[in-house]
Design a protein around this motif. Structure first.
Motif, PDB file in Angstrom:
ATOM      1  N   GLY A  15       3.529  15.831  -9.210  1.00 52.76           N
ATOM      2  CA  GLY A  15       2.372  16.045 -10.060  1.00 52.76           C
ATOM      3  C   GLY A  15       1.638  14.779 -10.427  1.00 52.76           C
ATOM      4  N   VAL A  16       1.980  13.673  -9.790  1.00 55.01           N
ATOM      5  CA  VAL A  16       1.336  12.387 -10.064  1.00 55.01           C
ATOM      6  C   VAL A  16       0.565  11.961  -8.829  1.00 55.01           C
ATOM      7  N   ASN A  17      -0.705  11.587  -9.008  1.00 52.34           N
ATOM      8  CA  ASN A  17      -1.487  11.125  -7.884  1.00 52.34           C
ATOM      9  C   ASN A  17      -1.133   9.679  -7.600  1.00 52.34           C
ATOM     10  N   VAL A  18      -0.224   9.489  -6.632  1.00 52.82           N
ATOM     11  CA  VAL A  18       0.225   8.140  -6.317  1.00 52.82           C
ATOM     12  C   VAL A  18      -0.451   7.585  -5.087  1.00 52.82           C
ATOM     13  N   VAL A  19      -1.361   8.350  -4.511  1.00 52.15           N
ATOM     14  CA  VAL A  19      -2.071   7.876  -3.333  1.00 52.15           C
ATOM     15  C   VAL A  19      -3.283   7.059  -3.734  1.00 52.15           C
ATOM     16  N   ASP A  20      -3.964   7.512  -4.788  1.00 49.43           N
ATOM     17  CA  ASP A  20      -5.192   6.850  -5.199  1.00 49.43           C
ATOM     18  C   ASP A  20      -4.960   5.774  -6.241  1.00 49.43           C
ATOM     19  N   SER A  21      -3.709   5.428  -6.510  1.00 47.87           N
ATOM     20  CA  SER A  21      -3.419   4.407  -7.504  1.00 47.87           C
ATOM     21  C   SER A  21      -2.272   3.549  -7.027  1.00 47.87           C
ATOM     22  N   ASP A  22      -2.038   2.448  -7.749  1.00 47.41           N
ATOM     23  CA  ASP A  22      -0.900   1.599  -7.449  1.00 47.41           C
ATOM     24  C   ASP A  22       0.377   2.401  -7.683  1.00 47.41           C
ATOM     25  N   PRO A  23       1.285   2.475  -6.700  1.00 49.14           N
ATOM     26  CA  PRO A  23       2.531   3.239  -6.887  1.00 49.14           C
ATOM     27  C   PRO A  23       3.322   2.794  -8.102  1.00 49.14           C
ATOM     28  N   ILE A  24       3.303   1.491  -8.420  1.00 49.87           N
ATOM     29  CA  ILE A  24       4.038   1.005  -9.575  1.00 49.87           C
ATOM     30  C   ILE A  24       3.441   1.576 -10.861  1.00 49.87           C
ATOM     31  N   ASP A  25       2.124   1.700 -10.915  1.00 52.33           N
ATOM     32  CA  ASP A  25       1.492   2.298 -12.081  1.00 52.33           C
ATOM     33  C   ASP A  25       1.919   3.750 -12.244  1.00 52.33           C
ATOM     34  N   ALA A  26       2.066   4.459 -11.128  1.00 53.94           N
ATOM     35  CA  ALA A  26       2.514   5.849 -11.187  1.00 53.94           C
ATOM     36  C   ALA A  26       3.922   5.931 -11.755  1.00 53.94           C
ATOM     37  N   VAL A  27       4.780   5.011 -11.345  1.00 61.05           N
ATOM     38  CA  VAL A  27       6.151   4.983 -11.867  1.00 61.05           C
ATOM     39  C   VAL A  27       6.140   4.713 -13.362  1.00 61.05           C
ATOM     40  N   LYS A  28       5.321   3.780 -13.804  1.00 58.32           N
ATOM     41  CA  LYS A  28       5.260   3.446 -15.225  1.00 58.32           C
ATOM     42  C   LYS A  28       4.729   4.613 -16.046  1.00 58.32           C
ATOM     43  N   ARG A  29       3.769   5.367 -15.502  1.00 58.36           N
ATOM     44  CA  ARG A  29       3.250   6.528 -16.226  1.00 58.36           C
ATOM     45  C   ARG A  29       4.331   7.588 -16.398  1.00 58.36           C
ATOM     46  N   LYS A  30       5.090   7.833 -15.334  1.00 63.24           N
ATOM     47  CA  LYS A  30       6.176   8.814 -15.424  1.00 63.24           C
ATOM     48  C   LYS A  30       7.254   8.338 -16.385  1.00 63.24           C
ATOM     49  N   ALA A  31       7.496   7.017 -16.405  1.00 59.35           N
ATOM     50  CA  ALA A  31       8.496   6.475 -17.322  1.00 59.35           C
ATOM     51  C   ALA A  31       8.068   6.692 -18.772  1.00 59.35           C
ATOM     52  N   MET A  32       6.779   6.546 -19.043  1.00 62.73           N
ATOM     53  CA  MET A  32       6.271   6.786 -20.397  1.00 62.73           C
ATOM     54  C   MET A  32       6.471   8.244 -20.789  1.00 62.73           C
TER      55      MET A  32
ATOM     56  N   ALA B 123       0.843  -1.180   0.000  1.00 62.03           N
ATOM     57  CA  ALA B 123       0.000   0.000   0.000  1.00 62.03           C
ATOM     58  C   ALA B 123       0.883   1.236   0.000  1.00 62.03           C
ATOM     59  N   PRO B 124       0.406   2.358  -0.576  1.00 60.02           N
ATOM     60  CA  PRO B 124       1.212   3.567  -0.603  1.00 60.02           C
ATOM     61  C   PRO B 124       1.670   3.961   0.794  1.00 60.02           C
ATOM     62  N   SER B 125       2.915   4.404   0.903  1.00 61.43           N
ATOM     63  CA  SER B 125       3.445   4.781   2.203  1.00 61.43           C
ATOM     64  C   SER B 125       2.881   6.119   2.632  1.00 61.43           C
ATOM     65  N   PRO B 126       3.006   6.484   3.919  1.00 57.45           N
ATOM     66  CA  PRO B 126       2.518   7.776   4.384  1.00 57.45           C
ATOM     67  C   PRO B 126       3.181   8.937   3.670  1.00 57.45           C
ATOM     68  N   CYS B 127       4.362   8.699   3.068  1.00 60.26           N
ATOM     69  CA  CYS B 127       5.075   9.781   2.398  1.00 60.26           C
ATOM     70  C   CYS B 127       4.530  10.066   1.004  1.00 60.26           C
TER      71      CYS B 127
ATOM     72  N   SER C  22      10.925   1.745  -3.085  1.00 58.48           N
ATOM     73  CA  SER C  22      11.570   1.769  -4.393  1.00 58.48           C
ATOM     74  C   SER C  22      10.778   2.628  -5.371  1.00 58.48           C
ATOM     75  N   GLU C  23       9.443   2.621  -5.250  1.00 60.58           N
ATOM     76  CA  GLU C  23       8.616   3.423  -6.132  1.00 60.58           C
ATOM     77  C   GLU C  23       8.872   4.909  -5.933  1.00 60.58           C
ATOM     78  N   GLU C  24       9.028   5.335  -4.699  1.00 62.60           N
ATOM     79  CA  GLU C  24       9.307   6.753  -4.428  1.00 62.60           C
ATOM     80  C   GLU C  24      10.669   7.153  -4.972  1.00 62.60           C
TER      81      GLU C  24
ATOM     82  N   SER D   6      10.010  -0.383 -15.701  1.00 62.57           N
ATOM     83  CA  SER D   6       9.069   0.673 -16.058  1.00 62.57           C
ATOM     84  C   SER D   6       9.408   1.299 -17.412  1.00 62.57           C
ATOM     85  N   LEU D   7      10.694   1.356 -17.758  1.00 65.73           N
ATOM     86  CA  LEU D   7      11.116   1.926 -19.034  1.00 65.73           C
ATOM     87  C   LEU D   7      11.157   0.891 -20.155  1.00 65.73           C
ATOM     88  N   ARG D   8      10.931  -0.378 -19.802  1.00 67.84           N
ATOM     89  CA  ARG D   8      11.059  -1.486 -20.734  1.00 67.84           C
ATOM     90  C   ARG D   8      12.478  -1.533 -21.297  1.00 67.84           C
TER      91      ARG D   8
END
Length: 289
Positions: A65-82, A52-56, A252-254, A113-115
Protein backbone atom coordinates in the motif's frame (compact mmCIF):
# COMPACT_ATOMS: atom_id res chain seq x y z
CA UNK A 1 43.78 -14.87 35.44
CA UNK A 2 42.05 -17.53 33.36
CA UNK A 3 40.42 -16.28 30.19
CA UNK A 4 36.93 -17.37 31.26
CA UNK A 5 37.21 -15.50 34.57
CA UNK A 6 38.59 -12.39 32.88
CA UNK A 7 35.82 -12.47 30.31
CA UNK A 8 33.12 -12.93 32.92
CA UNK A 9 34.39 -9.94 34.88
CA UNK A 10 33.98 -7.79 31.80
CA UNK A 11 30.61 -9.10 30.71
CA UNK A 12 28.87 -9.26 34.04
CA UNK A 13 29.94 -5.78 35.17
CA UNK A 14 27.44 -4.02 32.93
CA UNK A 15 28.79 -4.12 29.39
CA UNK A 16 25.76 -2.68 27.62
CA UNK A 17 25.27 0.42 29.81
CA UNK A 18 28.94 1.31 29.40
CA UNK A 19 28.64 1.19 25.61
CA UNK A 20 25.41 3.15 25.48
CA UNK A 21 25.15 6.92 25.28
CA UNK A 22 22.16 8.42 27.11
CA UNK A 23 19.02 6.85 25.64
CA UNK A 24 15.52 8.23 25.42
CA UNK A 25 12.82 5.68 26.12
CA UNK A 26 9.18 6.11 25.08
CA UNK A 27 8.77 8.94 27.58
CA UNK A 28 10.36 10.97 24.79
CA UNK A 29 8.89 11.03 21.32
CA UNK A 30 11.98 9.77 19.57
CA UNK A 31 15.54 8.65 20.18
CA UNK A 32 18.33 10.96 19.05
CA UNK A 33 20.57 9.96 16.21
CA UNK A 34 24.13 9.22 17.18
CA UNK A 35 27.10 11.24 16.08
CA UNK A 36 29.99 9.72 14.20
CA UNK A 37 32.08 9.90 17.35
CA UNK A 38 29.85 7.43 19.19
CA UNK A 39 30.77 3.79 19.83
CA UNK A 40 30.81 1.69 16.69
CA UNK A 41 28.43 -0.75 18.39
CA UNK A 42 25.57 1.72 18.40
CA UNK A 43 25.99 3.84 15.31
CA UNK A 44 22.83 4.26 13.31
CA UNK A 45 24.68 3.74 10.06
CA UNK A 46 22.88 1.75 7.39
CA UNK A 47 25.00 0.01 4.79
CA UNK A 48 22.09 -0.40 2.44
CA UNK A 49 22.53 1.08 -1.00
CA UNK A 50 20.78 4.26 -2.03
CA UNK A 51 19.86 3.04 -5.47
CA UNK A 52 17.02 3.46 -7.91
CA UNK A 53 13.95 1.36 -7.08
CA UNK A 54 14.36 -2.24 -8.19
CA UNK A 55 12.07 -3.84 -10.79
CA UNK A 56 10.36 -5.64 -7.91
CA UNK A 57 9.23 -2.44 -6.19
CA UNK A 58 6.17 -2.07 -8.39
CA UNK A 59 4.78 -5.26 -6.89
CA UNK A 60 5.89 -4.13 -3.44
CA UNK A 61 3.69 -1.04 -3.84
CA UNK A 62 0.67 -3.21 -4.44
CA UNK A 63 1.37 -5.56 -1.53
CA UNK A 64 2.20 -2.91 1.07
CA UNK A 65 0.00 0.00 0.00
CA UNK A 66 3.02 2.30 -0.23
CA UNK A 67 4.04 3.91 -3.50
CA UNK A 68 7.73 3.05 -3.48
CA UNK A 69 8.25 3.44 -7.20
CA UNK A 70 7.70 7.18 -7.39
CA UNK A 71 9.69 7.97 -4.25
CA UNK A 72 12.97 7.17 -2.56
CA UNK A 73 12.64 3.59 -1.20
CA UNK A 74 14.25 4.69 2.07
CA UNK A 75 11.56 7.34 2.51
CA UNK A 76 8.92 4.65 2.02
CA UNK A 77 10.52 2.56 4.75
CA UNK A 78 10.61 5.54 7.11
CA UNK A 79 6.93 6.30 6.46
CA UNK A 80 5.94 2.72 7.27
CA UNK A 81 8.12 2.85 10.38
CA UNK A 82 6.24 5.94 11.55
CA UNK A 83 2.98 4.03 11.08
CA UNK A 84 4.02 1.09 13.27
CA UNK A 85 5.90 3.07 15.91
CA UNK A 86 2.80 3.69 18.10
CA UNK A 87 2.04 -0.03 18.07
CA UNK A 88 5.56 -0.97 19.12
CA UNK A 89 5.42 1.31 22.18
CA UNK A 90 9.21 1.25 22.34
CA UNK A 91 9.48 -2.55 22.35
CA UNK A 92 12.78 -3.89 21.04
CA UNK A 93 13.16 -6.01 17.92
CA UNK A 94 15.35 -9.11 17.91
CA UNK A 95 16.50 -10.48 14.57
CA UNK A 96 17.43 -14.16 14.69
CA UNK A 97 18.78 -16.45 12.02
CA UNK A 98 22.15 -17.37 10.57
CA UNK A 99 24.47 -14.38 10.79
CA UNK A 100 24.97 -12.75 7.39
CA UNK A 101 25.28 -9.33 5.80
CA UNK A 102 21.61 -9.30 4.74
CA UNK A 103 20.45 -9.66 8.34
CA UNK A 104 22.95 -7.03 9.51
CA UNK A 105 21.98 -4.48 6.85
CA UNK A 106 18.29 -5.00 7.58
CA UNK A 107 18.87 -4.51 11.31
CA UNK A 108 20.68 -1.23 10.76
CA UNK A 109 18.00 0.04 8.37
CA UNK A 110 15.19 -0.85 10.77
CA UNK A 111 17.01 0.91 13.61
CA UNK A 112 17.54 4.01 11.49
CA UNK A 113 13.94 4.18 10.27
CA UNK A 114 12.45 3.56 13.73
CA UNK A 115 14.99 5.85 15.42
CA UNK A 116 16.11 2.94 17.57
CA UNK A 117 19.63 1.93 18.55
CA UNK A 118 21.33 -1.00 16.86
CA UNK A 119 23.34 -3.74 18.54
CA UNK A 120 24.87 -7.02 17.41
CA UNK A 121 24.98 -9.34 20.42
CA UNK A 122 27.96 -11.30 19.09
CA UNK A 123 29.90 -8.08 18.60
CA UNK A 124 29.16 -7.06 22.18
CA UNK A 125 30.56 -10.34 23.43
CA UNK A 126 33.64 -9.88 21.26
CA UNK A 127 34.17 -6.35 22.62
CA UNK A 128 33.96 -7.65 26.18
CA UNK A 129 36.45 -10.41 25.44
CA UNK A 130 38.89 -8.15 23.63
CA UNK A 131 38.31 -9.42 20.11
CA UNK A 132 37.18 -12.39 18.05
CA UNK A 133 40.34 -14.35 18.80
CA UNK A 134 39.65 -14.13 22.53
CA UNK A 135 36.04 -15.17 22.00
CA UNK A 136 37.14 -18.26 20.12
CA UNK A 137 39.63 -19.05 22.86
CA UNK A 138 36.87 -18.79 25.45
CA UNK A 139 34.61 -21.13 23.48
CA UNK A 140 37.36 -23.71 23.34
CA UNK A 141 38.51 -23.28 26.94
CA UNK A 142 35.18 -22.96 28.73
CA UNK A 143 32.02 -23.33 26.66
CA UNK A 144 29.80 -23.04 29.73
CA UNK A 145 31.28 -19.64 30.61
CA UNK A 146 30.80 -18.50 27.03
CA UNK A 147 27.13 -19.50 27.06
CA UNK A 148 26.63 -17.73 30.37
CA UNK A 149 28.15 -14.62 28.83
CA UNK A 150 25.74 -14.87 25.88
CA UNK A 151 22.84 -15.04 28.32
CA UNK A 152 24.09 -12.10 30.38
CA UNK A 153 24.50 -9.83 27.35
CA UNK A 154 21.06 -10.83 26.06
CA UNK A 155 19.60 -10.21 29.53
CA UNK A 156 20.99 -6.68 29.53
CA UNK A 157 19.71 -5.97 26.03
CA UNK A 158 16.25 -7.43 26.67
CA UNK A 159 15.81 -5.30 29.81
CA UNK A 160 15.94 -2.16 27.67
CA UNK A 161 13.68 -0.73 25.00
CA UNK A 162 14.06 0.97 21.62
CA UNK A 163 16.72 -1.43 20.33
CA UNK A 164 17.12 -3.47 17.18
CA UNK A 165 19.32 -6.43 18.06
CA UNK A 166 20.94 -8.82 15.62
CA UNK A 167 21.07 -11.83 17.92
CA UNK A 168 23.59 -14.63 17.58
CA UNK A 169 22.58 -18.28 17.46
CA UNK A 170 23.11 -18.56 21.21
CA UNK A 171 19.92 -16.53 21.63
CA UNK A 172 17.78 -19.42 20.37
CA UNK A 173 19.70 -22.39 21.77
CA UNK A 174 18.43 -22.32 25.36
CA UNK A 175 15.04 -21.88 26.99
CA UNK A 176 16.43 -19.10 29.17
CA UNK A 177 17.54 -17.06 26.17
CA UNK A 178 14.34 -17.74 24.25
CA UNK A 179 12.39 -16.41 27.22
CA UNK A 180 14.46 -13.21 27.15
CA UNK A 181 13.45 -12.66 23.52
CA UNK A 182 9.82 -12.48 24.68
CA UNK A 183 10.60 -9.01 26.05
CA UNK A 184 10.29 -7.76 22.47
CA UNK A 185 9.32 -9.03 19.05
CA UNK A 186 11.53 -11.65 17.43
CA UNK A 187 11.86 -12.06 13.66
CA UNK A 188 13.59 -14.92 11.91
CA UNK A 189 15.50 -13.66 8.86
CA UNK A 190 15.55 -16.77 6.67
CA UNK A 191 18.33 -16.58 4.09
CA UNK A 192 19.47 -19.55 1.96
CA UNK A 193 22.59 -21.04 3.53
CA UNK A 194 24.63 -20.76 0.34
CA UNK A 195 23.96 -17.02 0.25
CA UNK A 196 24.80 -16.60 3.94
CA UNK A 197 28.08 -18.47 3.36
CA UNK A 198 29.10 -16.07 0.58
CA UNK A 199 29.06 -13.05 2.86
CA UNK A 200 29.52 -9.79 0.98
CA UNK A 201 30.91 -11.61 -2.05
CA UNK A 202 28.98 -11.41 -5.33
CA UNK A 203 26.02 -13.77 -5.52
CA UNK A 204 27.67 -15.61 -8.42
CA UNK A 205 30.70 -16.59 -6.32
CA UNK A 206 30.98 -19.99 -4.67
CA UNK A 207 31.08 -20.13 -0.86
CA UNK A 208 33.90 -21.82 0.97
CA UNK A 209 32.97 -25.49 1.63
CA UNK A 210 34.33 -25.23 5.17
CA UNK A 211 32.34 -22.08 5.91
CA UNK A 212 29.20 -23.55 4.38
CA UNK A 213 29.50 -26.68 6.52
CA UNK A 214 30.00 -24.59 9.66
CA UNK A 215 26.95 -22.43 8.88
CA UNK A 216 24.87 -25.50 8.08
CA UNK A 217 25.83 -27.14 11.38
CA UNK A 218 24.89 -23.97 13.30
CA UNK A 219 21.61 -23.73 11.40
CA UNK A 220 20.64 -27.30 12.20
CA UNK A 221 21.44 -26.76 15.87
CA UNK A 222 19.35 -23.57 15.99
CA UNK A 223 16.48 -24.51 13.67
CA UNK A 224 13.96 -25.30 16.41
CA UNK A 225 14.77 -22.03 18.13
CA UNK A 226 14.23 -20.08 14.92
CA UNK A 227 10.75 -21.60 14.70
CA UNK A 228 9.75 -19.89 17.94
CA UNK A 229 10.15 -16.40 16.43
CA UNK A 230 7.09 -14.17 16.29
CA UNK A 231 7.47 -13.71 12.54
CA UNK A 232 9.52 -14.97 9.60
CA UNK A 233 10.99 -12.98 6.73
CA UNK A 234 12.09 -15.34 3.99
CA UNK A 235 14.26 -13.97 1.19
CA UNK A 236 12.97 -16.64 -1.17
CA UNK A 237 9.31 -15.98 -0.34
CA UNK A 238 9.70 -12.24 -0.85
CA UNK A 239 11.33 -12.85 -4.23
CA UNK A 240 8.44 -15.11 -5.24
CA UNK A 241 5.80 -12.65 -4.05
CA UNK A 242 7.43 -9.78 -5.90
CA UNK A 243 8.09 -11.79 -9.05
CA UNK A 244 11.86 -11.49 -8.79
CA UNK A 245 13.80 -14.33 -10.36
CA UNK A 246 17.14 -13.38 -8.82
CA UNK A 247 17.49 -13.14 -5.06
CA UNK A 248 20.22 -10.52 -5.44
CA UNK A 249 17.63 -8.05 -6.77
CA UNK A 250 15.96 -7.91 -3.35
CA UNK A 251 17.07 -4.75 -1.55
CA UNK A 252 17.33 -3.95 2.15
CA UNK A 253 14.44 -1.52 1.68
CA UNK A 254 12.16 -4.26 0.37
CA UNK A 255 13.08 -6.48 3.30
CA UNK A 256 12.41 -3.60 5.70
CA UNK A 257 8.97 -2.99 4.20
CA UNK A 258 8.18 -6.66 4.72
CA UNK A 259 9.48 -6.45 8.30
CA UNK A 260 7.29 -3.44 8.98
CA UNK A 261 4.27 -5.36 7.69
CA UNK A 262 5.11 -8.29 9.98
CA UNK A 263 5.58 -6.00 12.96
CA UNK A 264 2.27 -4.27 12.26
CA UNK A 265 0.54 -7.63 12.53
CA UNK A 266 2.34 -8.57 15.75
CA UNK A 267 2.95 -5.29 17.51
CA UNK A 268 -0.40 -4.32 19.00
CA UNK A 269 0.25 -6.05 22.33
CA UNK A 270 3.91 -5.11 22.69
CA UNK A 271 5.35 -2.78 25.28
CA UNK A 272 8.59 -2.08 27.08
CA UNK A 273 9.94 -4.91 29.26
CA UNK A 274 8.00 -5.15 32.52
CA UNK A 275 11.32 -5.10 34.38
CA UNK A 276 12.02 -1.58 33.14
CA UNK A 277 10.76 0.52 36.02
CA UNK A 278 11.91 3.87 37.33
CA UNK A 279 14.17 2.07 39.79
CA UNK A 280 15.82 -0.04 37.11
CA UNK A 281 19.63 0.45 37.22
CA UNK A 282 19.83 1.05 33.48
CA UNK A 283 17.68 4.18 33.90
CA UNK A 284 20.49 5.73 35.92
CA UNK A 285 22.26 6.52 32.62
CA UNK A 286 19.20 8.32 31.21
CA UNK A 287 18.79 12.09 31.24
CA UNK A 288 16.06 13.65 33.33
CA UNK A 289 13.00 14.18 31.15
Amino acid sequence: MEISAAFASLTFSGLVPRLLPPLFYPQARSAPLLSSSSSSSVKLISSHRRIAPSPCLADQSASTGVNVVDSDPIDAVKRKAMDISPQLKGASIFLVGVNNHIKTNLGKLLAESLRYYYFDSDNLIAEAAGGNVSVQALKEADEKAFKESETEVLKQLSSMGRLVVCAGDGAVQSLTNLALLRHGISIWIAVPLEIAAKGDAPFSSEPSPELYDAIKASYEKSRKGYDTADAVISLERIATKLGCEDLDTITSEELALEANAKIRGKGTNLSLPLSLSLSHPFLQILPRL
